[in-house]
Every structure is written in C-alpha cells, then in structure tokens.
Design an enzyme around this catalytic site. Structure first.
Site, PDB file in Angstrom:
ATOM      1  N   GLU A 102       0.807  -1.216   0.000  1.00 45.28           N
ATOM      2  CA  GLU A 102       0.000   0.000   0.000  1.00 45.28           C
ATOM      3  C   GLU A 102       0.836   1.261   0.000  1.00 45.28           C
ATOM      4  OE1 GLU A 102      -0.788  -2.647   1.590  1.00 45.28           O
ATOM      5  OE2 GLU A 102      -2.858  -3.069   1.042  1.00 45.28           O
ATOM      6  N   HIS A 171     -10.520  -5.227  10.167  1.00 44.23           N
ATOM      7  CA  HIS A 171     -11.218  -5.013   8.909  1.00 44.23           C
ATOM      8  C   HIS A 171     -12.495  -4.222   9.122  1.00 44.23           C
ATOM      9  CE1 HIS A 171      -8.462  -8.202   7.851  1.00 44.23           C
ATOM     10  NE2 HIS A 171      -8.704  -7.954   6.583  1.00 44.23           N
TER      11      HIS A 171
END
Lengths: 371, 318
Positions: A102, A171
């Site tokens: 990322e 998450h």
C-alpha cells in the site's frame, strides 16, 4: 428481519440479517455470462457497486488520463466488483493490478498524479491504507501547498470502510477519523446509489486529492442513478425536512437514522435528517440553516467517540452556533473499542436505530440524552 | 552564515562535496526527464533551473523563493523543468519516483525518472516496493543512490547489512560510479538512462561524500574524524578535480579559472543581497494552495467566540 422498501427514500431498506458483502455473490454474478454487465449499463434500478463501476467507466472513457490502480482491480474484477471486467476494455496499464504494498503503490499513484494523470487508487479495505498514511498525509495532502501551487495531486483514494458483518477489528475500521486532520485532502462519503455514482464522477474530475469512503455493507443497496450527473463534493444532502431536531449522519448511518425516523414519526416527532456527504470540509451552510431552524442537534456516526468526525463537527457547531442551540449537541458514536467478532458484541459497538430513537425522544423532551 | 545570522532557520542540509552528482546527471539528461530526491536538494535544484536567488530567498522564507517561502530548504520544486523536489521524509519519494516513471510509460514519451536517495534511505521498505513494481512493469526509472556513507550520524556499516547498494536491487542490475568524478557520473547516468528506456529499472550507486554534517545542527565530526574529511577534500574534491583536468589539458588557464570563481562568488553575494531585499509572503498566503480551487478555506480564528457563520442571503429558515 425482512427487507422493506423505505417509504421515504424509495430504496430497499437495509436488511440487517440478510445483507452480505459483495464477494459472496461473486459466483452468482459471473455465472450469468456478463448479463449483469449489460444490465448495469442500461437504466433502471442498479446495485451500488454497479453505479460506482459506471462512474469509473464513464470517466475513463471520457478522459484518457484517468487510470485505476490497486490490488485485484484488474483480472480478478475488483474485490467488490467496482472495476469488474474494465481491464478488458482499457487494458492492464490503465487497470493496474498492484502487488500488496500500500505504501508503495499509493506513492506511485501520487507521483503519477503530480505529472497530471488522474489515478484512482483503491484500498481493498480502507483499513489497509494506514500503511499508506505517510504518503496520503505528506505527499497527497501537502504537496500542493509546499510546492507553492506548482503541483496538483488529482488523485482519488477510494475503498470500503466501516463495520461489516463480523469481519473482525482490523477489517472494521473508520479511517475518516484518522484522515480528517490532514490539511489539503477532501473527505467524501457516499451513501445511496445515486450519490455514489455522482460523487465519484465529481471526485475523479476534481483537482484536489479526494478520499472517497464507501461502506462494506452498502455495495448491494439498490437504487436509481441520474445520467451524466455530477454532484457537488462539498454539499450536504437534506434527506428529510423537519422542524424538531436536526440529525446529522453519513454513509451507512443514514439508513440507521431513516429506520429510527419511521418510529419517531409514529410518535409525532418531526426530525430533519441531513446526510453530511462532505466530511472535510463540513457544509456548514446547510448544517447552520438546519440548526437555526430546529435548535437541537444529534450527530449519528460510525466513528468512535474519541476523535471521530462527530467530535470535530460537535465542536464546530458549539462554537459557531451556540446561541442557536437549545440543547447541547448530542453525539451518538461507536464505542471506543476494537470491533469484536461476536455478533451481539459487534452490534453493541455501533449505533443502532433504537438508540437514535431514544436520543431524539429525550432531546425533544429537553432531557439530557446519554450517548 | 545566513543561518548564523538567524535569517535562515529550521533544517538545512548542505550538499557540498556532492556537487558532481547533479552536475553530471544534468549533463547526461534533459529537463524532459523527471527528477525527484530528498531534502539535500540545493545543488540539484540549481541544476534543474531554480536560480541561486530563488534558493536563497526560499531559505530566508521570502516571497521570491522557489516556493514562495512556503516550503523551505527541504521543499524546492520546479514543475516546468520536471523537478519534483525536495521531500522531507526519508525514502517516501521513491514510490513517487516510480509513479513519475509510470507516467512516462503511460504517455510513451521516451523519458526516464531519476529517483535519488541516500545510503540511509536505502533501508526503507517502500524502496523495495518501488523496485518490485518498477521491475514488474518495466518502468523507466533510474534509482540513484547518493552514498555519502553516513545516514546522519550512523555510518553505512552500522546501518546496512549490505552496504553495496548497487546490488540491493536483487533482480535489477546495478552500477557503481565514482560520484566525485563528474565525467564518470555523466557516463554512468548516460548508460543507465539508456538501459532504463530499453530494459527497465537500474540502480546507480554514486560513491560521494559530504563535508558538512547531516544538517546544520550536526557538526559532522562526532562520527568521523576531521582528518577523514580533510583527506577526502584533498584527494577527491569534485570541483578541484575539474580544475585539474581543465588546466592539465590546457582548456583553461588557472588565472582564468580564478577570475571565473571570483565572478561566481560575487554573483552569489549579489543573489543573497537580492534575496534579503525580497518581501515576506503576505499572511493570505497561509490559506492559498491548500485546495486547488480555494473551497473557501479560511483563517479560523484562534478565539473561537469570533467564529460566527455567515449564511448566504435567504438561506435561513427553510
């Protein structure tokens, strides 16, 4: 709990028990031999992921500098199908499947944006973008300023966030509360099929770095879109006009609030519901006009109590509109805990419609509302 | 000296000793190629067309500075010459450099991205990420490691298991160049540039040295000896090397060179004076350039009781 059509917004009301995140329906979609794709291009009610896909497709077709990069956006079709099959139309360079890095690919997108390309960088889950925080803060947010205006960063950082269906703490994060302090970025949260498409189109056209928040549980919400419509990124939506209390919300909390509103109407309470849309900067004009009318505010957010969007908004409302308030600003936020896995615990972490009903009752009756 | 007079403040990273790298690099490339590096960017900025006066004005925080006083020493940019800075955080610009190369490939314009970083930065994970992506997609990027052997106060052998930075690309090729010899730099960069266009990314390690400390707050002598610094200066100084070559090959006499030096020194003094005359940026500049189209980002008063919202006419009481 059954799903029903909401009398107010006409959309399929969010069905608590049965709504599933998009990947579980993947097999169902791909087994249909792209009939789904043809259907998405036509008008008529569509799912939110289809609307987002249309936004990306239309902007990529119009402007060759628009490109997408992220994990599994190309050949896999996007983990929430937002870029489904687009690589077949635009090729592998414009629909770039990145490795899992990322920090690296966010930086790459920002570098490309500095030269004038318009990348849409997808975080498979917003939570993963914490690894790219430095790039988003220092390079996307600040470069336009520290370069004296020489460089613009017309990047869209998008992806699903929020609490899903027992996805676990890492998450289920709400990154809007972490990003809100970064000077120079805009934060936009979509909530309906119509505004998802229109806002994403505007975000792609904008020259500012936009962080575009989608929600894991909203990709299968059904609704209509407006053709060729670009929505103002800085304007809040008045979802329901009313006079008793202003309820400010965004993203999935819009549906939680609308569920509460059905109950409140039965009790003769007339709330004004405003979907913030723009989390940074706040549309203080729309908000102020409403607060001056109702003189009571409830903020319903999915962020945690500490340092959430509601915290900043509450402070701004208190400072700017103190004389227009009859009651302290009430903030309904998630608990300051990592989101638990167990169903009941997860449900207790976030705001439920019953809590909104209770808060509205109390504030209208001028009692203290605990949040 | 400007620093001692408290006219320039904050962080200041001097690159004296490392001049051969930007000079050689510019000789082997054009302004159509992109260049990005970290904060030790004064020399590179001048190489990319930022004038000396603009550099000094920026250090003094004046409006005639390269970035109108908003960036400071570490953030010098020149968009029209594809100079992307000038970045503060170590290593963070290397993925950006890969992005610049991605844009070159996307536009098929036959140019490369020169991404400069130091021996200290070479241990950043995001550099491995950038190398992987560049190699995967054959992006035209030349990774230039300006190895001055010290990451602030830590020598390369105390920070890196392998200090042979040109090999650290693993699956991409690497080149070691004497970074104090401007002609070696030029030839190395020319080769690397061609390689990047034809075959994909390559690392070029420049063996160089900085005479001053890491930044102005670092005397530079606690982790190395003065003898070492003087020794390098005597034996390998890049500017002296050029002077020797010019006089040996009779391309210029030493008195011509002395005249040139005097002229340049005077020019720099004049630029400093002109920079001192430049105005401070107006307070409104605090709020310019935060967003591209203004968005009304306003000065939010520190005294919050003065923070009233003015509604546009006719919008109240819907």
């Amino acid at each position: 709990m059954q799903g029903r059509s909401c009398g107010l917004c006409g959309q399929t009301r969010f069905a608590e028990a049965r709504l599933v995140a998009a990947p579980k329906t993947r097999r169902h979609v791909s087994g249909r031999n792209s009939r789904c794709i043809t259907r998405a291009a036509a008008s008529g009610p569509k799912l939110m992921w289809e609307a987002l896909r249309e936004a990306v497709d239309e902007e990529m077709e119009k402007d060759p500098t628009v490109c997408v990069m992220g994990e599994d956006v190309g050949h896999y079709g996007g983990s929430y199908k937002v870029t489904y099959d687009l690589y077949k139309k635009y090729g592998d360079l414009r629909l770039l499947d990145t490795p899992i890095c990322e920090n690296g690919f966010m930086g790459m997108g920002i570098g490309a944006a500095m030269t004038g390309l318009r990348p849409i960088v997808e975080g498979m889950n917003m939570g993963f973008l914490l690894l790219a925080y430095n790039q988003i803060s220092n390079n996307a947010g600040m470069l336009h300023y520290t370069s004296g205006g020489q460089f613009k960063v017309p990047i869209v950082v998008r992806g699903p966030g929020g609490v899903g269906r027992q996805l676990g703490a890492e998450h289920s994060q709400r990154l809007e509360s972490y990003f809100q302090s970064i000077p120079g970025v805009q934060l936009v949260a979509c909530s309906t099929v119509a505004n998802a498409k229109a806002l994403l189109k505007s975000a792609i056209r904008s020259d500012n770095p936009i962080i575009f928040f989608e929600h894991v549980l909203l990709y299968n919400v059904k609704g209509e879109t407006n053709d060729n419509y670009y929505q103002d990124l800085e304007r809040a939506e008045v979802v329901r006009q009313g006079k008793d209390v202003t309820i400010l919300c965004y993203s999935r909390m819009r549906y939680v609030v609308l569920q509460a509103v059905q109950e409140l109407e039965k009790q003769g309470i007339d709330p004004e519901v405003i979907d913030l849309i723009s989390l940074k900067p706040f549309d203080m004009h729309t908000i102020s006009a409403s607060v001056k009318k109702t003189r009571r505010v409830i903020i319903v957010e999915e962020c945690m109590k500490t340092g959430g969007i509601g915290a900043s908004l509450s402070a701004q409302i208190n400072e700017a509109l103190f004389d227009d308030l009859d009651h302290q600003v009430v903030r309904l936020s998630s608990q300051d805990v990592p989101t638990a896995y167990a169903y009941e615990l997860e449900a207790a972490t976030i705001v439920q419609p019953e809590q909104v009903v209770e808060a509205a009752q109390k504030i209208v009756q001028k009692q203290m509302a605990y949040a | 000296m400007l620093y001692k007079q408290k006219l320039a403040r904050g962080f200041l990273h001097l690159a004296d000793g490392q001049e051969a790298v930007p000079v050689g690099l510019e000789a082997a490339s054009s302004y159509k190629d992109s260049l990005i590096q970290t904060y030790r960017d004064h020399c590179t900025a001048v190489g990319r067309g930022v004038t000396v006066k603009e550099v000094f004005a920026e250090l003094l925080g004046r409006v005639d500075g390269a970035v109108r006083g908003l960036g400071g020493s570490m953030h010098l940019y020149k968009a029209e010459n594809n100079f992307y800075g000038g970045m503060g955080i170590v290593g963070t610009h290397v993925p950006l450099g890969a992005g610049l190369a991605f844009a070159h490939k996307y536009r098929k314009d036959g140019c490369v991205s020169f991404t400069l970083y130091g021996d200290g930065a070479a241990n950043q994970g995001q550099i491995s990420e950038a190398i992987n992506m560049s190699a995967l997609w054959n992006l035209p990027v030349v990774f230039v490691v300006e190895n001055n052997h010290f990451g602030m106060g830590t020598s390369q052998d105390r920070a890196s298991k392998s200090a042979r930075f040109y090999t650290r690309g693993d699956y991409i090729p690497g080149l070691w160049v004497d970074g104090m010899d401007v002609l070696a730099v030029k030839n190395g960069i020319a080769f690397a540039r061609q390689h990047a266009l034809e075959h994909g990314p390559i690392i070029v390690e420049m063996d160089t040295y900085r005479y001053h400390g890491h930044s102005i707050s670092d005397p530079g002598s606690s982790y190395r000896t003065r003898d070492e610094i003087q020794g390098v200066r005597r034996a390998r100084d890049p500017i002296e090397h050029v002077r020797t070559l010019l006089t040996e090959f009779k391309m210029a006499s030493s008195s011509e060179l002395k005249q040139l030096e005097r002229k340049l020194k005077k020019g720099v003094q004049d630029d400093i004076e002109a920079a001192k005359q430049s105005a401070e940026p107006p307070i409104e500049d605090l709020w310019n350039n935060i967003y591209r189209d203004g968005l009304g980002a306003q000065f939010r008063n520190i005294d919050s009781t003065r923070n009233k919202i003015q509604l546009p006419q006719g919008s109240a009481g819907r």
